[in-house]
Enzyme design. Sequence first.
Site, PDB file in Angstrom:
ATOM      1  N   HIS A   1     120.267  36.747  68.853  1.00 46.78           N
ATOM      2  CA  HIS A   1     120.154  36.716  70.314  1.00 46.78           C
ATOM      3  C   HIS A   1     120.618  38.001  70.966  1.00 46.78           C
ATOM      4  CE1 HIS A   1     119.386  32.414  69.647  1.00 46.78           C
ATOM      5  NE2 HIS A   1     118.493  32.690  70.564  1.00 46.78           N
TER       6      HIS A   1
ATOM      7  N   GLU B   1     109.650  24.918  66.432  1.00 49.73           N
ATOM      8  CA  GLU B   1     110.531  25.913  65.819  1.00 49.73           C
ATOM      9  C   GLU B   1     111.323  25.331  64.650  1.00 49.73           C
ATOM     10  OE1 GLU B   1     113.340  27.512  68.626  1.00 49.73           O
ATOM     11  OE2 GLU B   1     113.628  25.596  69.623  1.00 49.73           O
TER      12      GLU B   1
ATOM     13  N   ASP C   1     113.293  30.875  65.152  1.00 47.88           N
ATOM     14  CA  ASP C   1     113.951  29.777  64.441  1.00 47.88           C
ATOM     15  C   ASP C   1     113.064  29.208  63.340  1.00 47.88           C
ATOM     16  OD1 ASP C   1     116.579  29.471  65.387  1.00 47.88           O
ATOM     17  OD2 ASP C   1     115.819  28.747  67.298  1.00 47.88           O
TER      18      ASP C   1
ATOM     19  N   CYS D   1     106.282  32.194  71.417  1.00 45.66           N
ATOM     20  CA  CYS D   1     107.288  32.851  72.257  1.00 45.66           C
ATOM     21  C   CYS D   1     108.412  33.461  71.414  1.00 45.66           C
ATOM     22  CB  CYS D   1     107.844  31.891  73.307  1.00 45.66           C
ATOM     23  SG  CYS D   1     108.743  30.518  72.595  1.00 45.66           S
TER      24      CYS D   1
HETATM   25  C1  PEP Z   1     112.571  31.084  68.809  1.00 45.78           C
HETATM   26  O1  PEP Z   1     113.353  30.445  68.101  1.00 45.78           O
HETATM   27  O2  PEP Z   1     111.599  31.715  68.360  1.00 45.78           O
HETATM   28  C2  PEP Z   1     112.770  31.136  70.272  1.00 45.78           C
HETATM   29  C3  PEP Z   1     111.889  31.710  71.052  1.00 45.78           C
HETATM   30  O3  PEP Z   1     113.926  30.610  70.768  1.00 45.78           O
HETATM   31  P1  PEP Z   1     115.349  31.371  70.695  1.00 45.78           P
HETATM   32  O4  PEP Z   1     115.094  32.771  70.213  1.00 45.78           O
HETATM   33  O5  PEP Z   1     115.938  31.331  72.058  1.00 45.78           O
HETATM   34  O6  PEP Z   1     116.107  30.543  69.724  1.00 45.78           O
HETATM   35 MG    MG Z   2     114.722  29.033  69.015  1.00 43.99          MG
END
Ligand code: PEP
Ligand code: MG
Length: 575
Positions: A188, A430, A454, A501
Amino acid sequence: MQVLQGKSIFTGYVCLKALSIRHDRPVFSHEKCKNDEECKAELASFRNACAEVVATLHQLMDKAGGDEEVSILEAQSFMVQDPEFHREIAHLISCGQYKAAPAVEIAAQNFINVLSSAGSSVSRENVSDIQDIAVRIISSLTKESLLRVRLDEKSVLVADTILPSELMSLNKEYIAAICLDGGGQTSHVAILARAMNIPCIMGLKDASSLVKTGSLVALDAYTGTLYIDPDDETVKRINALHERSLAEEKELSEDAVLPAITKDGRRIYLECNIEGLDFVQPSLRNGAEGVGLFRTEFLLMEEGKTYSEDEQTAVYSRLARRFRSRGPVTIRTYDMGGDKIIKDMKSDEDNPVLGWRAVRFCMSEKEIFRTQLRAILRSSTSGRLQIMFPMISGSDELDSVLDYFEEVKEECRKEGIAFDEDMKVGTMIEVPSAAITSDILARKVDFFSVGTNDLTQYTIAVDRGNEKISYLYKEYHIALLRLLRLTAENAHKEGIGLSICGEMAGNPLYIPLVIGLGYDTLSMNPASLLNARKLIRSINYSDCLTLAKEAGNMTSCRDIEKLLEKFHAEIGDTE
Ligand code: PEP
Ligand code: MG
């Protein structure tokens, strides 16, 4: 000059002074007292600091929500006043001539060692209580905030690690670049760095030990190279490259109004991933056609407090209004947990990433969830808002979340609260079990958004934030390609919306592949939009289909990687 090689997370060229931080190293000097007078003064400061900490702990006890919290604070308050702890510190200051702050640190560590070697069952709580009070006393002594990272002027942040919440709490204007010893491409912090447009290199191993605060560093974050104490020639070269990249960026942004259509006419929709209202302007400027992912949990991490229903409604409504003429705004319900720990969410799970997070947290903390759902519903009249649930692992979990959402809707209807009855509802894909059962899930929602960050982590069992095993983290892994194709086929069969995403969607190496796998909406960090648009306008959809087919027939990840690189190099040649 010393040269370190890491991995590029977000590109850019920077040459500036560094602020070096190690979380496992005290930030104060270990300089000793010069005479007895100074020792006495340090001892007095220590006692004052303890009195201050005890007073703070008592204030916290008055405000504490439950008995458990009170007993932790009470225990900490006893520890601060523990005569043995005081004797040890007095000894370190008077005989060892240590200043108060290092004396506290040494004494705390000695306590932890004694407890451990005595064979007593030192729980993680005991250790963290001792560390916690040590930090509190030291913060009071040094008048530094409990947060170890502080930036007072524009600098390159060089650190062993940094938490997303720490990063969010810093003044972004002052962060020229981020260089970390560890970290993974889709951690993150990496996502935030990209969203904030901050050049970033990770995996630099010893950078935080080698770089001294105040020393000059130069970064080529395109190649992932960090120069410590660069020579004049390197400084000149990096500054010249910086000027040139600014000019190129300006040129790219002039195309931001053009649609992303392949040369043979396939329309791709480019949306943005955002973490708060600060990211709206850069997204609009770069031509985002909607918000594919609003990571709402970052609202909580930034402010360190829970947003009320009215406060959330104000944020979501504003967002919906800003994007009304562009496209949909997808609000993802809170996805806290893993490395996104919010205040008041102290959890001591052994496997937090597989644990109490996202909808699992929300469904057991229904008041927090209900407040968010009501705010989303109330905001839905301000624009094209849609809702999306994270970490759904299968049909039953999705059903229970949808049932609860229905309950909250009914409650709003009864209260006469207006909301968009046709608001689209989606789920993230995910978790591998969700992808595998996507035929069932597709019948229950209006769209899928695939979270490849994920999905990769859980499919290959590789921690997305762990540098040591990052060589295994491959979004183009054969298993991933199969899950991506299966999810796309099931979405198409049911005629529901489909997007990606995860970070994969904004990576030029993977964009032709995911288009070929059937994805026509890509949601990415705002900074990737310009390059993605340029790339899509330079390729043929028919070639993407062939690429995805060929990749799908391969039996080794290395071959897939070579295929993608070859495709990418050929586009470069024809551009
Ligand atoms: C993902 O897991 O690809 C996602 C977009 O969510 P995050 O990165 O916030 O876990
Ligand atoms: Mg995620």
